[in-house]
Design an enzyme around this catalytic site. Sequence first.
Site, PDB file in Angstrom:
ATOM      1  N   VAL A  32     -11.590   4.020   9.290  1.00 52.81           N
ATOM      2  CA  VAL A  32     -12.335   4.070   8.017  1.00 52.81           C
ATOM      3  C   VAL A  32     -13.733   4.662   8.248  1.00 52.81           C
ATOM      4  O   VAL A  32     -14.411   4.317   9.224  1.00 52.81           O
ATOM      5  CB  VAL A  32     -12.431   2.650   7.412  1.00 52.81           C
ATOM      6  CG1 VAL A  32     -13.293   2.667   6.164  1.00 52.81           C
ATOM      7  CG2 VAL A  32     -11.045   2.135   7.081  1.00 52.81           C
ATOM      8  N   ASP A  33     -14.140   5.558   7.333  1.00 53.54           N
ATOM      9  CA  ASP A  33     -15.466   6.191   7.396  1.00 53.54           C
ATOM     10  C   ASP A  33     -15.717   6.848   8.755  1.00 53.54           C
ATOM     11  O   ASP A  33     -16.779   6.690   9.379  1.00 53.54           O
ATOM     12  CB  ASP A  33     -16.582   5.189   7.046  1.00 53.54           C
ATOM     13  CG  ASP A  33     -16.382   4.605   5.652  1.00 53.54           C
ATOM     14  OD1 ASP A  33     -15.851   5.320   4.785  1.00 53.54           O
ATOM     15  OD2 ASP A  33     -16.733   3.428   5.441  1.00 53.54           O
TER      16      ASP A  33
ATOM     17  N   ARG B 100       0.823  -1.218   0.000  1.00 50.53           N
ATOM     18  CA  ARG B 100       0.000   0.000   0.000  1.00 50.53           C
ATOM     19  C   ARG B 100       0.852   1.261   0.000  1.00 50.53           C
ATOM     20  O   ARG B 100       0.570   2.223  -0.692  1.00 50.53           O
ATOM     21  CB  ARG B 100      -0.882   0.027   1.255  1.00 50.53           C
ATOM     22  CG  ARG B 100      -2.176  -0.692   1.084  1.00 50.53           C
ATOM     23  CD  ARG B 100      -3.057  -0.557   2.311  1.00 50.53           C
ATOM     24  NE  ARG B 100      -4.025  -1.640   2.296  1.00 50.53           N
ATOM     25  CZ  ARG B 100      -5.154  -1.618   1.607  1.00 50.53           C
ATOM     26  NH1 ARG B 100      -5.492  -0.557   0.908  1.00 50.53           N
ATOM     27  NH2 ARG B 100      -5.958  -2.652   1.614  1.00 50.53           N
TER      28      ARG B 100
ATOM     29  N   HIS C  56     -19.105   9.720   1.888  1.00 49.46           N
ATOM     30  CA  HIS C  56     -19.537   8.379   2.298  1.00 49.46           C
ATOM     31  C   HIS C  56     -21.068   8.322   2.217  1.00 49.46           C
ATOM     32  O   HIS C  56     -21.743   9.247   2.685  1.00 49.46           O
ATOM     33  CB  HIS C  56     -19.062   8.082   3.721  1.00 49.46           C
ATOM     34  CG  HIS C  56     -19.475   6.724   4.187  1.00 49.46           C
ATOM     35  ND1 HIS C  56     -18.949   5.566   3.644  1.00 49.46           N
ATOM     36  CD2 HIS C  56     -20.406   6.327   5.102  1.00 49.46           C
ATOM     37  CE1 HIS C  56     -19.518   4.523   4.233  1.00 49.46           C
ATOM     38  NE2 HIS C  56     -20.398   4.959   5.107  1.00 49.46           N
TER      39      HIS C  56
ATOM     40  N   LEU D 101      -6.621   3.954   2.840  1.00 49.87           N
ATOM     41  CA  LEU D 101      -5.343   4.676   2.843  1.00 49.87           C
ATOM     42  C   LEU D 101      -4.588   4.419   4.144  1.00 49.87           C
ATOM     43  O   LEU D 101      -5.196   4.239   5.203  1.00 49.87           O
ATOM     44  CB  LEU D 101      -5.601   6.173   2.673  1.00 49.87           C
ATOM     45  CG  LEU D 101      -6.186   6.553   1.305  1.00 49.87           C
ATOM     46  CD1 LEU D 101      -6.751   7.965   1.334  1.00 49.87           C
ATOM     47  CD2 LEU D 101      -5.128   6.414   0.211  1.00 49.87           C
TER      48      LEU D 101
END
Length: 216
Positions: A148-149, A69, A113, A97
């Site tokens: 995340v989110d 990544r 989102h 990310l």
Amino acid sequence: MTTARRKTAILISGRGSNMTALIAAAADTSYPAEIVLVLSNRPGAPGLDRAAAAGLPTLTVDHKAFPDRESFERAVDAALVAAGVELVCLAGFMRVLTPWFIARWAGRLINIHPSLMPSFRGLHTHERAIAEGVKIHGCTVHHVVPDVDAGPIVAQAAVPVLSDDTPDTLAARVLEAEHRLYPLALALVASGRAVVEDGRVRVAGDAASPALLSPN
Ligand code: GAR
């Protein structure tokens, strides 16, 4: 006196309908952000053609061509720096990310989102909203953080959930709201009106809550 427009990149993985909404907003020279690059991690993403048709520089950085990544993200970062990018908008960019990239672009990296955060983080948000029986659903533009989110919320738009909704009909209603919300949210960030303070976004002069859109 004219104010400099913030040089903005849009990162996509797919069709790019939110990207198209941002490009349309930024076509107005009084909009506080200028789109200088559209970058996809997926070769052949349909959004790339749409961006090129709008006359914008496009670039593919295929994540599969990198061993991990971070090396992928270093290539993305180099492309952003080379283009003089100041702000990054994730628009259907389906790669998680790393903390390295997020720290590097902290405060300058926003995402859309398809839920009213903090509800329904993750995937299949419309299916899950219907399964839970919620009556209000929507979308959120937020600063990106390592979770995340999650992250400071810039703006949200709400839509009703109707009794006969399917995930597809609900997704279409939310997507329409996304296309109105993302240009508003980017304008708030690019103009400096939306500022992160103590982990929350403060919007200057929002007594009338311009960052909350309701259904048409
Ligand atoms: C949008 O609905 C966006 O909110 C969602 O992917 C779709 C991309 O559509 N993003 C996420 O689920 C990220 N967690 P688009 O390519 O047509 O803009």
